[in-house]
Design a protein around this motif. Structure first.
Motif, mmCIF file in Angstrom:
data_model
loop_
_atom_site.group_PDB
_atom_site.id
_atom_site.type_symbol
_atom_site.label_atom_id
_atom_site.label_comp_id
_atom_site.label_asym_id
_atom_site.label_seq_id
_atom_site.Cartn_x
_atom_site.Cartn_y
_atom_site.Cartn_z
ATOM 1 N N HIS A 190 -42.825 72.541 -44.451
ATOM 2 C CA HIS A 190 -43.412 71.610 -45.412
ATOM 3 C C HIS A 190 -44.110 72.360 -46.543
ATOM 4 O O HIS A 190 -44.033 71.963 -47.716
ATOM 5 C CB HIS A 190 -44.391 70.683 -44.702
ATOM 6 C CG HIS A 190 -44.855 69.540 -45.545
ATOM 7 N ND1 HIS A 190 -45.883 69.658 -46.467
ATOM 8 C CD2 HIS A 190 -44.429 68.248 -45.632
ATOM 9 C CE1 HIS A 190 -46.076 68.507 -47.077
ATOM 10 N NE2 HIS A 190 -45.205 67.633 -46.591
ATOM 11 N N TYR A 191 -44.790 73.455 -46.217
ATOM 12 C CA TYR A 191 -45.477 74.242 -47.239
ATOM 13 C C TYR A 191 -44.481 74.902 -48.192
ATOM 14 O O TYR A 191 -44.728 74.994 -49.402
ATOM 15 C CB TYR A 191 -46.337 75.310 -46.567
ATOM 16 C CG TYR A 191 -47.088 76.195 -47.540
ATOM 17 C CD1 TYR A 191 -48.270 75.771 -48.121
ATOM 18 C CD2 TYR A 191 -46.604 77.460 -47.868
ATOM 19 C CE1 TYR A 191 -48.966 76.574 -49.016
ATOM 20 C CE2 TYR A 191 -47.283 78.274 -48.766
ATOM 21 C CZ TYR A 191 -48.465 77.818 -49.333
ATOM 22 O OH TYR A 191 -49.134 78.623 -50.223
ATOM 23 N N ASP A 227 -41.900 71.511 -49.439
ATOM 24 C CA ASP A 227 -42.549 70.249 -49.787
ATOM 25 C C ASP A 227 -41.778 69.055 -49.222
ATOM 26 O O ASP A 227 -41.587 68.038 -49.893
ATOM 27 C CB ASP A 227 -42.706 70.121 -51.310
ATOM 28 C CG ASP A 227 -43.665 68.997 -51.692
ATOM 29 O OD1 ASP A 227 -44.517 68.651 -50.851
ATOM 30 O OD2 ASP A 227 -43.535 68.445 -52.794
#
Length: 287
Positions: free
Chosen positions: A116-117, A120
């Motif tokens: 996710h980092y 995104d």
């Protein structure tokens, strides 16, 4: 004379096999003459000693259930989370060595956070399964380590038709279907059906109690019939009363299976259930 010779021959065979086993089992990466990795086989056996874990794939949710055996009726928890949420579409449960299960759940959560980092977006189910299986497989060849003695069950509930981006399973393409997966100590990923009874590395339904198997078959059959009878599947939402009924049924079935495997009093046993729903998200219950 022939009897004594046969005994001597059997003793020499056993002694030779034990020497051969010790010769090929000192290293994770050493195959025995039969092409097996002894440490991986033992890890599968260790995982199979864990408490049974039940997984049921319904139309809009996946239910996981497992018994929690506590040493004293005064204890409410042992500090080990049996189920954990990874993303809004993925949750996991573990069976086997509790310490190994905690490490694997933490690793699975790190995979989701890192993806996710970086991108995104929530980690797709296919990438998640691939990365998680690579963690298992790494510890079957890494020097000075041992394989994990735990099995991970992955519940997947897509939030939109076709599931997560990148999921390329043609069988489920364009469908809003829930799924269950298993990752064993060797790193093998297996797709399970409508329901599964997983006692660590052993998911043989036939070895479990007939009452438990019949209960799960009835639950999945009823769910399929309701889905066919309703023109708008999105309009059906399982109520809290239905969840409680499912949990109550599983409690008695799991208690029966647990009594056969471990001599534990029923009053010391708590049934933990988790529900990953398309509409209500992730929930945990104690029964």
């Amino acid at each position: 004379v022939f009897y004594l010779l046969s005994i001597a021959l059997q003793a020499s065979t056993i002694d030779a096999s034990s020497r051969s086993d010790g010769r090929y089992s000192y290293s994770l990466t050493t195959f025995d003459p039969e092409g097996r990795l002894g440490q991986v086989d033992r890890a599968m056996q260790a995982a199979a000693l864990g408490a049974p874990l039940i997984a049921i794939s319904m139309r809009d949710e996946v239910i996981l259930a497992a018994p929690q055996v506590l040493p004293s009726p005064l204890m409410q928890d042992d500090g080990t989370s049996r189920f954990a949420l990874i993303t809004s579409e993925i949750s996991v449960g573990h069976s086997g060595l509790s310490a190994d299960g905690r490490v694997l759940v933490a690793a699975a959560q790190r995979l989701a956070v890192q993806h996710h980092y970086t991108y995104d977006e929530e980690i797709p189910i296919d990438i998640f399964l691939e990365e998680l299986s690579m963690i298992f497989q790494e510890y079957t060849v890494k020097p000075a380590t041992r394989p994990f003695g735990a099995t991970i069950v992955v519940a997947y509930v897509p939030s939109r038709p076709g599931g997560s981006k990148g999921f390329e399973n043609e069988e489920y393409a364009g469908k809003k279907t829930t799924q269950i997966f298993r990752v064993d100590p060797s790193g093998t990923v297996s797709g399970l059906g409508k329901f599964a009874i997983i006692n660590g590395g052993n998911s043989n339904v036939g070895s479990s109690s007939s009452k438990l198997r019949d209960t799960l078959v009835q639950m999945t059959t009823t769910n399929d019939e309701e889905e066919k009878a309703i023109s708008d599947p999105a309009s059906v939402v399982c109520t809290e009363a239905a969840h409680e009924k499912i949990a109550s049924t599983l409690r008695f079935a799991l208690a029966e299976q647990s009594r056969k495997q471990k001599d534990t009093a029923v009053d010391k046993q708590t049934i933990l259930t988790s529900v990953l729903s398309r509409t209500n998200g992730f929930s945990l219950y104690r029964h």
